[in-house]
Design an enzyme around this catalytic site. Sequence first.
Site, PDB file in Angstrom:
ATOM      1  N   GLU A   1      -4.553  -4.850  10.831  1.00 13.78           N
ATOM      2  CA  GLU A   1      -3.622  -3.823  11.104  1.00 13.78           C
ATOM      3  C   GLU A   1      -3.889  -2.991  12.299  1.00 13.78           C
ATOM      4  OE1 GLU A   1      -1.650  -2.109   7.050  1.00 13.78           O
ATOM      5  OE2 GLU A   1      -3.725  -1.186   7.216  1.00 13.78           O
TER       6      GLU A   1
ATOM      7  N   GLY B   1       2.655   2.767  10.548  1.00 12.95           N
ATOM      8  CA  GLY B   1       3.592   4.203  10.130  1.00 12.95           C
ATOM      9  C   GLY B   1       4.217   4.635  11.582  1.00 12.95           C
TER      10      GLY B   1
ATOM     11  N   HIS C   1      -9.652   0.801   5.687  1.00 10.67           N
ATOM     12  CA  HIS C   1      -8.267   1.294   6.078  1.00 10.67           C
ATOM     13  C   HIS C   1      -8.546   2.312   7.310  1.00 10.67           C
ATOM     14  CE1 HIS C   1      -4.083   2.563   6.713  1.00 10.67           C
ATOM     15  NE2 HIS C   1      -3.752   1.453   6.028  1.00 10.67           N
TER      16      HIS C   1
ATOM     17  N   GLU D   1      -6.942   4.773   8.322  1.00 11.38           N
ATOM     18  CA  GLU D   1      -6.782   6.278   7.948  1.00 11.38           C
ATOM     19  C   GLU D   1      -7.889   6.569   7.052  1.00 11.38           C
ATOM     20  OE1 GLU D   1      -2.219   5.425   7.195  1.00 11.38           O
ATOM     21  OE2 GLU D   1      -3.081   5.649   5.441  1.00 11.38           O
TER      22      GLU D   1
ATOM     23  N   LYS E   1       0.037   4.248  -0.161  1.00 12.75           N
ATOM     24  CA  LYS E   1      -0.496   5.432   0.266  1.00 12.75           C
ATOM     25  C   LYS E   1      -0.300   6.675  -0.741  1.00 12.75           C
ATOM     26  CE  LYS E   1      -0.159   3.555   4.818  1.00 12.75           C
ATOM     27  NZ  LYS E   1      -0.201   3.683   6.420  1.00 12.75           N
TER      28      LYS E   1
ATOM     29  N   ASN F   1       0.835  -1.361  -0.035  1.00 14.14           N
ATOM     30  CA  ASN F   1      -0.081   0.025  -0.166  1.00 14.14           C
ATOM     31  C   ASN F   1       0.919   1.008   0.186  1.00 14.14           C
ATOM     32  OD1 ASN F   1      -1.891   1.830   0.400  1.00 14.14           O
ATOM     33  ND2 ASN F   1      -2.407   1.422   2.552  1.00 14.14           N
TER      34      ASN F   1
ATOM     35  N   SER G   1       3.944  -1.663  10.175  1.00 17.68           N
ATOM     36  CA  SER G   1       5.278  -1.490  10.074  1.00 17.68           C
ATOM     37  C   SER G   1       6.011  -2.622   9.722  1.00 17.68           C
ATOM     38  CB  SER G   1       5.658  -0.901  11.423  1.00 17.68           C
ATOM     39  OG  SER G   1       5.183   0.363  11.734  1.00 17.68           O
TER      40      SER G   1
END
Length: 242
Positions: A161, A167, A89, A91, A7, A5, A206
Amino acid sequence: MIAGNWKMNASISSTGEWLAAMADTAVAGRDVLVCPPFPYLGQFQEAVAAGRLLLGAQNCALEESGAFTGEVSAAMVRDLGCEYVILGHSERRALFGETDELVLAKMRRALACGLKVILCVGETLEQRQSGAAESVVAAQLQLALEQLSDDDWCQLVVAYEPVWAIGTGETATPEQAQSMHAFIRGQLAARSEQIAEQTRVLYGGSVNSATAAELFSQQDIDGGLVGGASLDAEHFLKICTA
């Protein structure tokens, strides 16, 4: 499956360099997926046509078409050669207010357009520390388990996740990740043993070449959804090899 991904990163030139580095690699193929930003999807068509990579989008619109400036429909994504789309996701949930109900509606739209879906689930650090991690993940799975058909589930991948590991450089220990993956598998099994057996459950958060091998050796971890490390072709290849 190893899915990258990207992003909101990359450029035309860096995408070309990444593709050149991935060309003719032994690990490329049906189990290696990349999800670049919308503007660069077209650069992958040759690699997809040659069977070197699978292609996915990072999101799609709920609507089929029409006056929705700035949106990209599932049909458009499919038209560009994508086989997968990432939905739910953290985010998107946190920054854009996407609810479980909206994620389900997007999943229905994507599936109707012939896309496979990577459904993301995961808890925040506060939720984990309060002991609510499993209940949060169960709630994020609930609508899909209740309302999607068995045929739909044949087109789904689940990605766990933990939000606190995305991140941040923090990674769930292999034991923490396996524990949640086993819980997710149990949630799927409560719906159908066949769905539990056939559905890939990926770990994201990560993931890097140093942690990948031990994570992927866990019984219920079927690969990874890789963020920043997937932008570096050499690093991504090491993860794929692991």
